[in-house]
Design a protein around this motif. Structure first.
Motif, short mmCIF file in Angstrom:
data_model
loop_
_atom_site.label_atom_id
_atom_site.label_comp_id
_atom_site.label_asym_id
_atom_site.label_seq_id
_atom_site.Cartn_x
_atom_site.Cartn_y
_atom_site.Cartn_z
N TYR A 138 -45.41 25.54 65.00
CA TYR A 138 -44.42 26.43 64.86
C TYR A 138 -43.17 27.82 64.92
N HIS A 139 -43.76 28.08 65.88
CA HIS A 139 -42.70 29.24 66.81
C HIS A 139 -41.88 28.90 67.89
N TRP A 140 -43.03 27.40 68.45
CA TRP A 140 -42.14 27.13 69.35
C TRP A 140 -40.83 26.06 69.05
N LEU A 141 -41.19 25.55 68.22
CA LEU A 141 -40.05 24.80 67.55
C LEU A 141 -39.33 25.97 67.51
N TRP A 142 -39.09 26.76 66.26
CA TRP A 142 -37.84 27.29 66.10
C TRP A 142 -36.81 27.98 67.10
N ASP A 143 -38.15 28.19 68.18
CA ASP A 143 -37.67 29.09 69.31
C ASP A 143 -36.20 27.71 70.39
N ARG A 144 -36.64 26.38 70.08
CA ARG A 144 -36.12 25.58 70.67
C ARG A 144 -34.75 25.11 69.88
N ALA A 145 -35.63 25.28 68.60
CA ALA A 145 -33.97 24.34 68.25
C ALA A 145 -33.04 26.12 67.73
N SER A 146 -33.63 27.45 67.70
CA SER A 146 -32.24 27.98 68.28
C SER A 146 -31.55 27.73 69.46
N GLY A 147 -32.70 27.88 70.40
CA GLY A 147 -32.10 27.57 72.06
C GLY A 147 -30.78 27.07 71.63
N LEU A 148 -31.04 24.90 71.44
CA LEU A 148 -30.08 24.35 70.75
C LEU A 148 -29.33 24.31 70.62
N MET A 149 -29.32 25.25 68.71
CA MET A 149 -27.87 25.71 67.92
C MET A 149 -27.50 26.55 69.14
N GLN A 150 -27.57 27.31 69.20
CA GLN A 150 -27.02 28.21 70.35
C GLN A 150 -25.87 27.46 71.58
N ALA A 151 -26.65 27.10 72.40
CA ALA A 151 -26.33 26.07 73.21
C ALA A 151 -25.14 25.29 72.94
N ALA A 152 -25.28 24.89 71.48
CA ALA A 152 -24.18 23.67 70.61
C ALA A 152 -23.07 24.99 70.33
N GLY A 153 -23.34 26.23 70.26
CA GLY A 153 -22.02 26.95 69.61
C GLY A 153 -22.28 27.01 68.33
N MET A 154 -23.19 26.99 67.69
CA MET A 154 -23.42 27.28 66.15
C MET A 154 -24.79 28.14 66.04
N GLN A 155 -24.72 28.57 64.75
CA GLN A 155 -24.98 29.90 64.53
C GLN A 155 -26.83 29.56 65.01
N PRO A 156 -27.55 30.83 65.75
CA PRO A 156 -28.99 30.30 65.85
C PRO A 156 -29.78 30.65 64.59
N LEU A 157 -30.97 30.16 65.11
CA LEU A 157 -31.88 30.17 63.16
C LEU A 157 -32.27 31.81 63.80
N GLY A 158 -32.80 32.48 62.26
CA GLY A 158 -32.62 33.78 62.56
C GLY A 158 -33.77 34.26 62.77
N VAL A 159 -34.24 35.85 62.38
CA VAL A 159 -36.07 35.93 62.75
C VAL A 159 -37.12 34.92 62.62
N PHE A 160 -38.07 34.80 63.28
CA PHE A 160 -38.79 33.81 62.56
C PHE A 160 -39.80 34.88 62.06
N THR A 161 -39.91 33.94 60.97
CA THR A 161 -41.62 34.49 59.83
C THR A 161 -42.35 33.45 59.86
N PRO A 162 -43.66 33.53 60.49
CA PRO A 162 -45.03 32.88 60.14
C PRO A 162 -45.19 32.62 59.14
N LEU A 163 -46.11 31.62 58.97
CA LEU A 163 -46.28 30.82 58.06
C LEU A 163 -47.87 31.53 57.60
N GLU A 164 -47.86 31.52 56.16
CA GLU A 164 -49.58 32.53 55.29
C GLU A 164 -49.92 31.13 54.99
#
Length: 301
Positions: A138-164
């Motif tokens: 989940y963390h890996w997907l979060w980082d990839r999605a945040s990187g793609l959003m930042q590359a597209a000029g969008m607001q990146p995702l916030g701080v990753f919070t692990p699932l309980e």
């Protein structure tokens, strides 16, 4: 020519007597002793006085313990329902697979039985914990999605919070489904494998679709296997101790954990015996209901 067993009573007794002795000496007699304890009370630190009291069973009906019984029943019901929803398509796929594939699929279903439950539970904890494989992915997907959003000029995702995923009710139900799923799949497969496939062909030839054939033909014919699977899944799930104890949190206690505490920590054997036999009475009730349903099944056809 076959010989009736009454003509070979000596051989029959030689085989039957050790089994009966073992059953009485190591199962029925200890069970009877524990049942007698449920009508007793502590007499000092070690002794138990059998007084014929029903106060231990009355104590079981207190709101605290009644709530735990209800929660245990709910967990067992939810586990059985999920095992049925997951196990029926799996059993159906095994039934219609080729002989070679069927053997491998059955091996995969039975493979968990070759590993100790404690080891499987620790493996599941490694998967579900905060630093486990699920949160790692989940963390890996979060980082990839945040990187793609930042590359597209969008607001990146916030701080990753692990699932309980551990030490809560979800972990208990997930673990119970993981442990008990083979108990559902194997009876379903045994029932589905005996189906007369000409019924399926006739249903399809008469214009019924695959889904309607499944619901109107396959499911009714597989009802004995469904009933058996529900029974042998529900009963172990209801009395499960290791899985909720290791995967659950403070609000995820099941009745087996309370029984363990009465015998080991509280040293209240009479109350622990009463709780144990209340669980056994529920088991007998489930078996009786299945027997009644199986008896009525031929009459409804």
């Amino acid at each position: 020519m076959e010989q009736h067993w009454t003509r070979a009573k000596g051989a029959f007794a030689a085989v039957f007597t050790p089994t009966v002795f073992w059953l009485f000496a190591f199962f029925l007699i200890p069970l009877g002793i524990v049942w007698a304890y449920s009508f007793g009370q502590n007499d000092g630190l070690v002794d138990i006085a059998i007084t014929g009291t029903f106060k231990n069973y009355a104590r079981v009906l207190e709101p605290l313990y009644l709530l735990i019984f209800v929660k245990s029943l709910w967990f067992a019901f939810l586990t059985t329902a999920l095992c049925l929803l997951i196990g029926f398509p799996v059993a159906l796929a095994i039934t219609f697979a080729s002989e070679k594939t069927k053997s491998w699929l059955l091996l995969l279903i039975m493979l968990p039985f070759w590993t100790n439950l404690l080891i499987r539970t620790y493996a599941l904890m490694a998967v579900l914990r905060t630093e486990g494989y699920v949160n790692w992915g989940y963390h890996w997907l979060w980082d990839r999605a945040s990187g793609l959003m930042q590359a597209a000029g969008m607001q990146p995702l916030g701080v990753f919070t692990p699932l309980e995923l551990l030490h809560n009710n979800f972990a208990v139900v997930f673990g119970l489904v993981y442990v008990n799923l083979p108990f559902m799949v194997l009876p379903l497969y045994a029932a589905l494998d005996r189906l007369d496939r000409s019924y399926l062909e006739a249903s399809l030839d008469l214009g019924a679709g695959h889904l309607r054939t499944l619901m109107r033909v396959v499911v009714p014919l597989a009802l004995p296997g469904i009933a058996s699977g529900i029974l042998i899944t529900f009963i172990p799930a209801l009395g499960s101790y290791l899985t909720p104890d290791m995967l659950g949190g403070p609000d995820s206690q099941m009745i087996a954990s309370i029984i363990e505490r009465q015998f080991k920590r509280a040293n209240d054997w009479p109350f622990g015996a009463a709780l144990s036999f209340m669980l056994m009475y529920l088991t007998f009730a489930a078996i009786a209901i299945q027997a009644v349903l199986n008896r009525r099944a031929p009459e409804s056809r």
